[in-house]
Design a protein around this motif. Structure first.
Motif, PDB file in Angstrom:
ATOM      1  N   LYS A 120       0.810  -1.197   0.000  1.00  0.00           N
ATOM      2  CA  LYS A 120       0.000   0.000   0.000  1.00  0.00           C
ATOM      3  C   LYS A 120       0.853   1.260   0.000  1.00  0.00           C
ATOM      4  O   LYS A 120       0.759   2.076  -0.882  1.00  0.00           O
ATOM      5  CB  LYS A 120      -0.896   0.022   1.236  1.00  0.00           C
ATOM      6  CG  LYS A 120      -2.015  -1.010   1.196  1.00  0.00           C
ATOM      7  CD  LYS A 120      -2.907  -0.834   2.401  1.00  0.00           C
ATOM      8  CE  LYS A 120      -4.094  -1.776   2.362  1.00  0.00           C
ATOM      9  NZ  LYS A 120      -4.961  -1.605   3.523  1.00  0.00           N
ATOM     10  N   LYS A 121       1.657   1.435   1.018  1.00  0.00           N
ATOM     11  CA  LYS A 121       2.216   2.733   1.234  1.00  0.00           C
ATOM     12  C   LYS A 121       3.541   2.959   0.568  1.00  0.00           C
ATOM     13  O   LYS A 121       4.092   2.088  -0.050  1.00  0.00           O
ATOM     14  CB  LYS A 121       2.313   2.995   2.724  1.00  0.00           C
ATOM     15  CG  LYS A 121       3.263   2.059   3.424  1.00  0.00           C
ATOM     16  CD  LYS A 121       3.143   2.194   4.920  1.00  0.00           C
ATOM     17  CE  LYS A 121       3.307   3.618   5.340  1.00  0.00           C
ATOM     18  NZ  LYS A 121       3.194   3.850   6.725  1.00  0.00           N
ATOM     19  N   LEU A 175       1.137   7.465  11.236  1.00  0.00           N
ATOM     20  CA  LEU A 175       0.943   6.637  12.427  1.00  0.00           C
ATOM     21  C   LEU A 175       0.108   7.410  13.406  1.00  0.00           C
ATOM     22  O   LEU A 175       0.381   8.551  13.708  1.00  0.00           O
ATOM     23  CB  LEU A 175       2.284   6.259  13.060  1.00  0.00           C
ATOM     24  CG  LEU A 175       2.213   5.377  14.295  1.00  0.00           C
ATOM     25  CD1 LEU A 175       1.637   4.013  13.907  1.00  0.00           C
ATOM     26  CD2 LEU A 175       3.581   5.185  14.916  1.00  0.00           C
ATOM     27  N   VAL A 178       2.052  -6.302   7.211  1.00  0.00           N
ATOM     28  CA  VAL A 178       1.076  -5.460   6.515  1.00  0.00           C
ATOM     29  C   VAL A 178       0.897  -4.117   7.244  1.00  0.00           C
ATOM     30  O   VAL A 178       1.089  -3.051   6.658  1.00  0.00           O
ATOM     31  CB  VAL A 178      -0.278  -6.183   6.384  1.00  0.00           C
ATOM     32  CG1 VAL A 178      -1.302  -5.259   5.746  1.00  0.00           C
ATOM     33  CG2 VAL A 178      -0.119  -7.452   5.546  1.00  0.00           C
ATOM     34  N   ALA A 179       0.521  -4.165   8.499  1.00  0.00           N
ATOM     35  CA  ALA A 179       0.360  -2.943   9.305  1.00  0.00           C
ATOM     36  C   ALA A 179       1.704  -2.626   9.942  1.00  0.00           C
ATOM     37  O   ALA A 179       1.878  -2.700  11.165  1.00  0.00           O
ATOM     38  CB  ALA A 179      -0.732  -3.137  10.344  1.00  0.00           C
ATOM     39  N   TYR A 180       2.667  -2.272   9.105  1.00  0.00           N
ATOM     40  CA  TYR A 180       4.049  -2.194   9.556  1.00  0.00           C
ATOM     41  C   TYR A 180       4.232  -1.217  10.712  1.00  0.00           C
ATOM     42  O   TYR A 180       4.808  -1.557  11.749  1.00  0.00           O
ATOM     43  CB  TYR A 180       4.968  -1.800   8.393  1.00  0.00           C
ATOM     44  CG  TYR A 180       6.439  -1.854   8.772  1.00  0.00           C
ATOM     45  CD1 TYR A 180       7.157  -3.029   8.656  1.00  0.00           C
ATOM     46  CD2 TYR A 180       7.089  -0.734   9.282  1.00  0.00           C
ATOM     47  CE1 TYR A 180       8.480  -3.103   9.029  1.00  0.00           C
ATOM     48  CE2 TYR A 180       8.420  -0.792   9.665  1.00  0.00           C
ATOM     49  CZ  TYR A 180       9.113  -1.975   9.537  1.00  0.00           C
ATOM     50  OH  TYR A 180      10.425  -2.031   9.932  1.00  0.00           O
ATOM     51  N   GLU A 181       3.775   0.004  10.530  1.00  0.00           N
ATOM     52  CA  GLU A 181       4.010   1.023  11.556  1.00  0.00           C
ATOM     53  C   GLU A 181       3.449   0.631  12.920  1.00  0.00           C
ATOM     54  O   GLU A 181       4.139   0.681  13.930  1.00  0.00           O
ATOM     55  CB  GLU A 181       3.407   2.353  11.104  1.00  0.00           C
ATOM     56  CG  GLU A 181       4.183   3.039  10.015  1.00  0.00           C
ATOM     57  CD  GLU A 181       5.393   3.795  10.541  1.00  0.00           C
ATOM     58  OE1 GLU A 181       5.362   4.236  11.706  1.00  0.00           O
ATOM     59  OE2 GLU A 181       6.366   3.941   9.788  1.00  0.00           O
ATOM     60  N   THR A 182       2.189   0.253  12.943  1.00  0.00           N
ATOM     61  CA  THR A 182       1.568  -0.052  14.225  1.00  0.00           C
ATOM     62  C   THR A 182       2.106  -1.337  14.840  1.00  0.00           C
ATOM     63  O   THR A 182       2.370  -1.394  16.041  1.00  0.00           O
ATOM     64  CB  THR A 182       0.039  -0.147  14.072  1.00  0.00           C
ATOM     65  OG1 THR A 182      -0.266  -1.049  13.002  1.00  0.00           O
ATOM     66  CG2 THR A 182      -0.564   1.204  13.763  1.00  0.00           C
ATOM     67  N   ASP A 183       2.313  -2.373  14.026  1.00  0.00           N
ATOM     68  CA  ASP A 183       2.774  -3.650  14.566  1.00  0.00           C
ATOM     69  C   ASP A 183       4.212  -3.567  15.065  1.00  0.00           C
ATOM     70  O   ASP A 183       4.542  -4.096  16.130  1.00  0.00           O
ATOM     71  CB  ASP A 183       2.660  -4.753  13.503  1.00  0.00           C
ATOM     72  CG  ASP A 183       1.220  -5.159  13.233  1.00  0.00           C
ATOM     73  OD1 ASP A 183       0.324  -4.616  13.898  1.00  0.00           O
ATOM     74  OD2 ASP A 183       0.992  -6.009  12.351  1.00  0.00           O
ATOM     75  N   TRP A 201      -2.543   7.189   5.833  1.00  0.00           N
ATOM     76  CA  TRP A 201      -1.149   7.499   5.516  1.00  0.00           C
ATOM     77  C   TRP A 201      -0.946   8.377   4.276  1.00  0.00           C
ATOM     78  O   TRP A 201       0.008   9.172   4.232  1.00  0.00           O
ATOM     79  CB  TRP A 201      -0.345   6.200   5.392  1.00  0.00           C
ATOM     80  CG  TRP A 201      -0.805   5.272   4.309  1.00  0.00           C
ATOM     81  CD1 TRP A 201      -1.647   4.231   4.443  1.00  0.00           C
ATOM     82  CD2 TRP A 201      -0.446   5.319   2.930  1.00  0.00           C
ATOM     83  NE1 TRP A 201      -1.854   3.614   3.225  1.00  0.00           N
ATOM     84  CE2 TRP A 201      -1.127   4.259   2.282  1.00  0.00           C
ATOM     85  CE3 TRP A 201       0.396   6.149   2.181  1.00  0.00           C
ATOM     86  CZ2 TRP A 201      -0.996   4.020   0.920  1.00  0.00           C
ATOM     87  CZ3 TRP A 201       0.520   5.908   0.810  1.00  0.00           C
ATOM     88  CH2 TRP A 201      -0.176   4.843   0.203  1.00  0.00           C
ATOM     89  N   HIS A 252       8.067  -3.868   5.099  1.00  0.00           N
ATOM     90  CA  HIS A 252       6.708  -3.468   4.745  1.00  0.00           C
ATOM     91  C   HIS A 252       6.404  -3.838   3.302  1.00  0.00           C
ATOM     92  O   HIS A 252       5.285  -3.656   2.825  1.00  0.00           O
ATOM     93  CB  HIS A 252       6.543  -1.960   4.916  1.00  0.00           C
ATOM     94  CG  HIS A 252       7.470  -1.163   4.043  1.00  0.00           C
ATOM     95  ND1 HIS A 252       8.843  -1.240   4.155  1.00  0.00           N
ATOM     96  CD2 HIS A 252       7.230  -0.298   3.031  1.00  0.00           C
ATOM     97  CE1 HIS A 252       9.399  -0.450   3.261  1.00  0.00           C
ATOM     98  NE2 HIS A 252       8.445   0.137   2.562  1.00  0.00           N
ATOM     99  N   GLU A 305      -7.570   5.903   4.073  1.00  0.00           N
ATOM    100  CA  GLU A 305      -6.390   5.083   4.355  1.00  0.00           C
ATOM    101  C   GLU A 305      -5.469   5.747   5.370  1.00  0.00           C
ATOM    102  O   GLU A 305      -4.649   5.083   5.997  1.00  0.00           O
ATOM    103  CB  GLU A 305      -5.622   4.811   3.060  1.00  0.00           C
ATOM    104  CG  GLU A 305      -6.397   4.009   2.036  1.00  0.00           C
ATOM    105  CD  GLU A 305      -6.515   2.540   2.416  1.00  0.00           C
ATOM    106  OE1 GLU A 305      -5.640   2.051   3.125  1.00  0.00           O
ATOM    107  OE2 GLU A 305      -7.494   1.905   2.003  1.00  0.00           O
TER     108      GLU A 305
END
Length: 436
Positions: A2-3, A13, A80-85, A197, A48, A195
């Motif tokens: 995605k990003k 984030l 997938v949810a790189y920043e948060t995970d 970001w 990511h 989305e």
């Protein structure tokens, strides 16, 4: 995927990592290896790049890496949810051996999590963007690649609206979007608001209006950066105006990435996306997949000129760092260096190479050949700016505050833009005072 490969650069984030525990164990630097035959170990690389992990591309890079470092085994962990995970995982010691530095980690916190890579001055002779990951005389990351700011657009849509040249002012850009609305069935500008970001891409235009390499550094002492005539005011006013003029999607809260932005720009249902150069290859791929001509996907500079020329800010993408807890720091550093020195990643993905001697991909060479000047913002005061941003709780590189501007523009939030700018200035001034 995605990003952007955030920047991200600084990237979206919603949460802060200020509460991360940091490193109590591990320690030590990650020195560059001198003898590949003596380097060994199993390393985990957090990424990511879910698409490149899924299609085997990353494994192909690892196979090339192993031709030089045969005793290092590389395992990729795609998130997938790189920043948060990853932000959550950084509360522990287990966040891989190599990772992309999350955008929400304040620069002054780098020594808590990452092993130092060496002298910034020496590394800067070879690589772009080293100052972005430098703190207290040590570099803590090397960017995987760089990006040039601008807008991805569908050439056929713009031509259908009768537009034959890039807009040179913000007013011309608004007029062009209005022409797309009146003369075509396409959405002139798609915000990708839902989305989150993508809203941070607007921040990367800082410096393009002025061609000022000190645009970011100036924020360290400017107590009113949203005052009339200043760049953040100009950038955010443009966002507000195109939303207020109904030149964006009807309901920003329902926007999507794959089924919205990518398919829309590929098929001519969308005219323009505020995304940096990393998105070009993805949009061309989407056009090809949809049976459309990839050549319809274009890239234009931020609509402002200084002394008759456009300026495109080049920014680092995610920087790779070595975890301070890694048990195989030399092997991890070998991967970091090889990826930017030897891999063909930047050229394969049409990205700006971090390696200063790296070949410029055709898409960016054409951009530069059209007279767009690439400039890199000074990061001398980036640690201070990062600290002020955290103290102010604005989040320049987070989606919230620009989502608020969209909400103001579409009448979904109470208040006026001027009042919001005044509040932002007040918070920033307080952040400067609090940060010392």
């Amino acid at each position: 995927m995605k990003k952007r490969s955030a920047a991200v650069l600084a990237v979206a984030l919603l949460l802060s990592v200020a509460g991360c525990s940091g490193a109590a164990g591990g320690g030590g630097s990650a020195a560059a290896p001198t003898d590949p035959a003596q380097v060994s170990g199993d390393i985990t690389v957090l990424t990511h790049k879910t698409d490149l992990a899924a299609d085997g591309t990353l494994d192909k890079y690892a196979a090339e890496f192993n031709k030089i470092y045969p005793n290092v085994h590389v395992k990729f962990e795609a998130i997938v949810a790189y920043e948060t995970d990853v932000k959550v995982r950084m509360n522990s010691d287990d966040y891989g051996d190599v990772l992309m530095i999350p955008g929400a980690v304040p620069v002054p916190d780098y020594p808590k999590f990452f092993a130092p890579l060496g002298d910034p001055a020496a590394l800067s002779q070879k690589y772009r963007f080293v100052d972005k990951t430098t703190y207290n005389g040590q570099a803590y990351g090397i960017a995987t690649n760089g990006n040039a700011n601008g807008l991805v657009y569908n050439k056929a849509v713009w031509q259908q609206a009768g537009i034959t040249k890039w807009p040179a002012t913000l007013d011309e850009f608004r007029a062009d979007l209005a022409a797309i609305k009146s003369k075509t069935s396409a959405t002139p500008l798609y915000t990708i608001y839902h989305e989150g970001w993508p809203m941070t891409a607007w921040q990367f235009n800082l410096g393009s209006n002025s061609c000022d390499t000190k645009a970011n550094d100036n924020l360290a002492t400017d107590t009113a950066p949203w005052a009339s005539g200043k760049e953040l005011n100009q950038i955010d006013s443009l966002l507000y105006n195109v939303v207020h003029d109904k030149l964006v999607e009807a309901d920003p809260t329902t926007t999507a990435w794959d089924g919205g932005a990518k398919s829309g720009i590929a098929t001519g249902k969308i005219g323009t996306l505020m995304l940096a150069s990393w998105a070009i290859s993805q949009m061309k791929s989407a056009a090809k997949k949809a049976g459309k001509d990839p050549a319809d996907i274009g890239f234009m500079p931020w609509p402002a000129q200084v002394s008759g020329h456009y300026c495109s800010i080049v920014q680092p993408d995610y920087a790779q760092a070595v975890s301070i807890h890694s048990k195989h720091k030399e092997a991890a550093r070998a991967w970091v260096d090889w990826f930017v020195d030897k891999s063909t990643f930047a050229q394969d993905e049409a990205l700006l190479p971090t390696l200063k001697s790296g070949a410029l991909p055709p898409e960016l060479k054409a951009y530069q050949d059209a007279g767009v000047q690439f400039i890199e913002l000074s990061q001398e005061k980036n640690p201070q700016v990062s600290k002020i941003d955290n103290e102010s709780e604005i989040g320049l590189n987070k989606p919230d505050y620009r989502q608020k501007i969209v909400d103001l523009g579409r009448g979904a939030a109470a208040g006026t833009l001027d009042a919001y700018f005044a509040d932002l200035n007040k918070k920033w001034a307080a952040g400067i005072k609090s940060a010392g």
